[in-house]
Structure formats: C-alpha cells, structure tokens
Design an enzyme around this catalytic site. Structure first.
Site, PDB file in Angstrom:
ATOM      1  N   SER A  94       1.069  -0.568   0.258  1.00 43.93           N
ATOM      2  CA  SER A  94      -0.243   0.072   0.043  1.00 43.93           C
ATOM      3  C   SER A  94       0.789   1.047   0.022  1.00 43.93           C
ATOM      4  CB  SER A  94      -0.937   0.163   1.129  1.00 43.93           C
ATOM      5  OG  SER A  94      -1.549  -1.293   1.139  1.00 43.93           O
ATOM      6  N   LYS A 170      -7.512   1.369  -2.466  1.00 43.95           N
ATOM      7  CA  LYS A 170      -6.893   1.174  -0.826  1.00 43.95           C
ATOM      8  C   LYS A 170      -6.787   2.159  -0.162  1.00 43.95           C
ATOM      9  CE  LYS A 170      -5.728  -1.003   2.387  1.00 43.95           C
ATOM     10  NZ  LYS A 170      -4.217  -2.186   2.229  1.00 43.95           N
ATOM     11  N   LYS A 238       1.028   5.582   8.304  1.00 45.54           N
ATOM     12  CA  LYS A 238       0.971   6.000   6.675  1.00 45.54           C
ATOM     13  C   LYS A 238      -0.064   5.808   5.917  1.00 45.54           C
ATOM     14  CE  LYS A 238       2.140   2.482   4.814  1.00 45.54           C
ATOM     15  NZ  LYS A 238       1.302   0.917   3.788  1.00 45.54           N
TER      16      LYS A 238
END
Length: 298
Positions: A94, A170, A238
């Site tokens: 990701s 995502k 993140k």
C-alpha cells in the site's frame, strides 16, 4: 511458474504459502529476518538479492511496508534491472499512487507489465486466502496476474487502466476502515461512561443497522483488550498520511481522516504505535478520562 515474492511479513508469508501450496516455485531474497521455516519446508528458495530473484522469475510480487521500500527494492537492489520484457511485476504493497505511476513508467520502458494490486482483509484474509484485491494498470497485466491473485484472494477487481488506480482504491478503503474503527471505539467508550456494559451494547448493535465486520471483530478486541498486531497502527497512520497528501493534491477535504490521524498520533505518544488498530480506543479513553478498560470490572 517461478514466482518471486519479496516481503514475507505478517501478511506476505501466508500469501506466499498459498502460492507454494498451489504448486508454484516461489523465490525470495535474504532479509533482516530469516525466511519462515514453514515456507522453507514447502520449498521456498532464497536468493542473495532482489536482482537474483528477478533473474529467476517470470512474475515477481512485492509486499512491502512503504513507498521507499518498494523504490529501494526495484531501483537500488536491482529488481527492475533483472526483469525482462514480457515479465510481470505485481506490487501488493500500500503505497503512494503518484510514486506508483512513476515506477510503472520506468518498467514500461523495459516492456515489463506492471500491476499495482493492494488489498484489504488483513492478517485473517491473508491466512484464509480471502483478500479483496484492487488492481490498477493495463488490463493485460490484470489478466496475466489473475491466476495468481485468485490463489490469494476472493474479491478481485480491476479498478482502472491507469497505474495507481489500485492504490487510490486502497486509500479509499483505509479511510472507510479508519473512520469505522474510530466510530466503534467512540460508541463503546460513550456506552461505558454512560453506565452501560459495552459488551452488551456491542451485542445489541450487532442486530441493527450499525452492524459491521469492524464492530464484530474490532469491537470485541477493544472490549477484550487484545491488541496484538495484525495490522499495526504505524502502518495505518502511513496510509492515512497518503490519503491526506492525495486529498490535498486533489483539493478534497478529509476532515474525518484528519481526526483519525490525530488519534493515531496520540497512540504513538502513548507507546501504542506498534499495536493493532483497535488500540485507538485507548486514545479515546484518555480523552474521556475513562479507566483503563472497556470491560466491566476490569
């Protein structure tokens, strides 16, 4: 097929295991931590570098923590140099959609098919091969990757022809998950501070419109105080940073995402950074002046 798989962490290891179980030859490179013994017993082959992995494989999958890690493996540790025309590269990390487009451009110059294919489903989905996988890039790459993705996941979608589409999807997923987990934590802390048993409140909510997989699984973990990492707070932070960065670039306000990111900052300040995401409830408890646990009597 000879398949490279770089990134055998909590989720990468079971995913590679499914490929081995399906009869593929799986190759990886030496890392700071030893290769999992169960994968070695199944025939996992370990090479000295990502460059060597690429030289042995028709397809390579990376499952790495962050954008700089993918860039390092591709362009500093030689994987991109080793990939040949017609080979397939699948990034299941990701990472930043903008960086993904840049990486894809560089590999297209070598006639390498590039698919960004991040996923949702966490550790449970990785172990059970039930991941939801979001593919971005040329449909040719998606078609080539599909037999491998079907070994690791169940709900597999081609989001768009443009590289980075999967990463954008995502990020959207992570926004939804973050806000839902925050909402569940907020509701359970509210219930407790109002004099109710959070476990009974959760059970009642599971029968109504508030029911969700997150209330079912993570609500229970909040009550039981089981915060061993499947997906660490640091990694979700993140992802929310990526969301806020992309939102700023595209002029999209993300107020709920910004709130959740602040709660994760609080988790870091209180040594919960490497715990699983439901530990965000501890930040909400501190804000409410609540006791150390949602479970009555704890």
């Amino acid at each position: 097929m000879n398949i490279g798989f770089i990134g055998l962490g909590v989720m990468g290891a079971p995913m590679a295991g499914h490929l081995l179980d399906a009869g593929h030859a799986v190759h990886t490179s030496v890392n700071r931590t030893p290769a999992p013994a169960d994968l070695l017993a199944k025939g996992l082959q370990v090479h000295a570098s990502p460059r060597e992995v690429g030289a042995h494989c028709e397809a390579v999958i990376t499952m790495l923590p962050n954008t700089p890690d993918v860039e390092r493996v591709l362009f500093e540790q030689g994987l991109a140099d080793a990939l040949t025309a017609g080979s397939l590269y699948i990034d299941m990390s990701s990472i930043d959609p903008v960086a993904t487009k840049k990486f894809a451009r560089k590999l297209r110059e070598k006639d390498v098919l590039y698919l960004d294919a991040p996923f949702s489903g966490g550790q449970v989905g990785a172990k059970n091969a039930t991941l939801s996988i979001m593919g971005g890039g040329p449909f040719e790459a998606f078609e080539r990757a599909m037999p491998l993705l079907q070994i690791m996941g169940r709900n597999i979608s081609h989001i768009g022809e443009e590289s980075g589409s999967g990463q954008t999807c995502k990020i959207a997923n992570q926004i939804v998950v973050a806000l839902r987990i925050e909402a569940v934590g907020e509701a359970l802390v509210f219930a407790r501070q109002s004099g109710c048993d959070p476990a009974k409140v959760r059970e009642a909510l599971m029968g109504g419109f508030a029911a969700s997989r997150i209330l079912e699984v993570h609500g229970e973990r909040m009550i039981d105080r089981t915060f061993e990492p499947g997906f660490r707070i640091s990694l979700h932070a993140k992802d929310l940073d990526l969301a806020l960065k992309a939102g700023g670039e595209n002029g999209v306000p993300l107020p709920g995402t910004a709130l959740c990111r602040q709660l994760l900052a609080s988790a870091k300040a209180n040594s919960d950074w490497e715990k699983d995401y439901p530990a965000i409830v501890k930040s909400l408890e501190r804000l409410a002046g609540a006791g150390p646990a949602l479970r009555q009597g704890a």
